[in-house]
Design a protein around this motif. Structure first.
Motif, mmCIF file in Angstrom:
data_model
loop_
_atom_site.group_PDB
_atom_site.id
_atom_site.type_symbol
_atom_site.label_atom_id
_atom_site.label_comp_id
_atom_site.label_asym_id
_atom_site.label_seq_id
_atom_site.Cartn_x
_atom_site.Cartn_y
_atom_site.Cartn_z
ATOM 1 N N MET A 145 -13.665 1.953 -10.805
ATOM 2 C CA MET A 145 -12.921 1.012 -9.961
ATOM 3 C C MET A 145 -11.821 0.344 -10.788
ATOM 4 N N ALA A 146 -10.604 0.444 -10.339
ATOM 5 C CA ALA A 146 -9.474 -0.138 -11.054
ATOM 6 C C ALA A 146 -9.440 -1.652 -10.807
ATOM 7 N N VAL A 147 -9.061 -2.395 -11.845
ATOM 8 C CA VAL A 147 -8.949 -3.848 -11.716
ATOM 9 C C VAL A 147 -7.538 -4.200 -11.251
ATOM 10 N N SER A 148 -6.547 -3.481 -11.803
ATOM 11 C CA SER A 148 -5.176 -3.643 -11.328
ATOM 12 C C SER A 148 -4.509 -2.274 -11.344
ATOM 13 N N MET A 149 -3.404 -2.179 -10.633
ATOM 14 C CA MET A 149 -2.729 -0.900 -10.471
ATOM 15 C C MET A 149 -1.249 -1.155 -10.279
ATOM 16 N N ARG A 150 -0.425 -0.202 -10.683
ATOM 17 C CA ARG A 150 1.009 -0.324 -10.447
ATOM 18 C C ARG A 150 1.267 -0.355 -8.939
ATOM 19 N N LEU A 151 2.214 -1.171 -8.542
ATOM 20 C CA LEU A 151 2.567 -1.301 -7.132
ATOM 21 C C LEU A 151 2.938 0.038 -6.504
ATOM 22 N N ASP A 152 3.815 0.805 -7.163
ATOM 23 C CA ASP A 152 4.247 2.076 -6.565
ATOM 24 C C ASP A 152 3.071 3.031 -6.380
ATOM 25 N N LYS A 153 2.140 3.025 -7.331
ATOM 26 C CA LYS A 153 0.971 3.896 -7.205
ATOM 27 C C LYS A 153 0.057 3.422 -6.067
ATOM 28 N N PHE A 154 -0.150 2.108 -5.949
ATOM 29 C CA PHE A 154 -0.983 1.585 -4.865
ATOM 30 C C PHE A 154 -0.410 1.993 -3.509
ATOM 31 N N LEU A 155 0.905 1.845 -3.351
ATOM 32 C CA LEU A 155 1.539 2.175 -2.072
ATOM 33 C C LEU A 155 1.346 3.640 -1.724
ATOM 34 N N LYS A 156 1.408 4.502 -2.728
ATOM 35 C CA LYS A 156 1.220 5.934 -2.503
ATOM 36 C C LYS A 156 -0.246 6.251 -2.192
ATOM 37 N N VAL A 157 -1.169 5.777 -3.044
ATOM 38 C CA VAL A 157 -2.593 6.081 -2.854
ATOM 39 C C VAL A 157 -3.105 5.530 -1.521
ATOM 40 N N SER A 158 -2.655 4.334 -1.153
ATOM 41 C CA SER A 158 -3.104 3.719 0.103
ATOM 42 C C SER A 158 -2.373 4.312 1.307
ATOM 43 N N ARG A 159 -1.345 5.106 1.023
ATOM 44 C CA ARG A 159 -0.504 5.738 2.050
ATOM 45 C C ARG A 159 0.280 4.722 2.894
ATOM 46 N N LEU A 160 0.488 3.530 2.362
ATOM 47 C CA LEU A 160 1.394 2.592 3.045
ATOM 48 C C LEU A 160 2.796 3.187 2.982
ATOM 49 N N ILE A 161 3.101 3.843 1.857
ATOM 50 C CA ILE A 161 4.331 4.625 1.712
ATOM 51 C C ILE A 161 3.869 5.985 1.197
ATOM 52 N N LYS A 162 4.281 7.043 1.872
ATOM 53 C CA LYS A 162 3.736 8.376 1.592
ATOM 54 C C LYS A 162 4.016 8.908 0.188
ATOM 55 N N ARG A 163 5.215 8.660 -0.334
ATOM 56 C CA ARG A 163 5.547 9.241 -1.628
ATOM 57 C C ARG A 163 5.874 8.172 -2.656
ATOM 58 N N ARG A 164 5.426 8.392 -3.881
ATOM 59 C CA ARG A 164 5.628 7.416 -4.946
ATOM 60 C C ARG A 164 7.107 7.191 -5.236
ATOM 61 N N THR A 165 7.917 8.266 -5.157
ATOM 62 C CA THR A 165 9.353 8.101 -5.417
ATOM 63 C C THR A 165 9.978 7.174 -4.386
ATOM 64 N N VAL A 166 9.524 7.284 -3.136
ATOM 65 C CA VAL A 166 10.039 6.413 -2.071
ATOM 66 C C VAL A 166 9.571 4.980 -2.322
ATOM 67 N N ALA A 167 8.305 4.815 -2.698
ATOM 68 C CA ALA A 167 7.754 3.488 -2.993
ATOM 69 C C ALA A 167 8.569 2.833 -4.105
ATOM 70 N N LYS A 168 8.912 3.643 -5.110
ATOM 71 C CA LYS A 168 9.676 3.146 -6.249
ATOM 72 C C LYS A 168 11.073 2.689 -5.811
ATOM 73 N N GLU A 169 11.723 3.499 -4.987
ATOM 74 C CA GLU A 169 13.057 3.150 -4.478
ATOM 75 C C GLU A 169 13.038 1.866 -3.673
#
Length: 91
Positions: free
Chosen positions: A1-25
């Motif tokens: 279980m992760a304690v913290s995570m990069r925002l762009d990775k969270f958005l991708k893994v949770s599928r709030l934003i489908k792709r990490r590159t898009v999350a990053k942008e």
């Protein structure tokens, strides 16, 4: 279980934003804030943090409930709770 995570990775893994590159942008354009502070793609997020994401005409407010390194589609939606969704009307 992760304690913290990069925002762009969270958005991708949770599928709030489908792709990490898009999350990053989206984050680089200043359209995401974590607990009221504009966040960068590398900002660390943790459980209980509140995200506000602006997608064009839509603003989504979500709370992080769980962090997972990898999540299947069925589990991804359990990683967050949508608190509010607003649409901006065209002028």
């Amino acid at each position: 279980m992760a304690v913290s995570m990069r925002l762009d990775k969270f958005l991708k893994v949770s599928r709030l934003i489908k792709r990490r590159t898009v999350a990053k942008e989206v984050a680089e354009k200043g359209r995401i804030s974590v607990n009221g502070t504009v966040a960068k793609p590398g900002t660390n997020v943790k459980e209980g943090d509140e995200l506000i994401i602006k997608f064009g005409q839509k603003t989504v407010t979500a709370r992080i409930d769980r962090l997972e390194e990898n999540a299947r589609k069925e589990v991804a939606t359990e990683m967050y709770t949508i608190l509010k969704e607003e649409r901006k009307e065209e002028e």
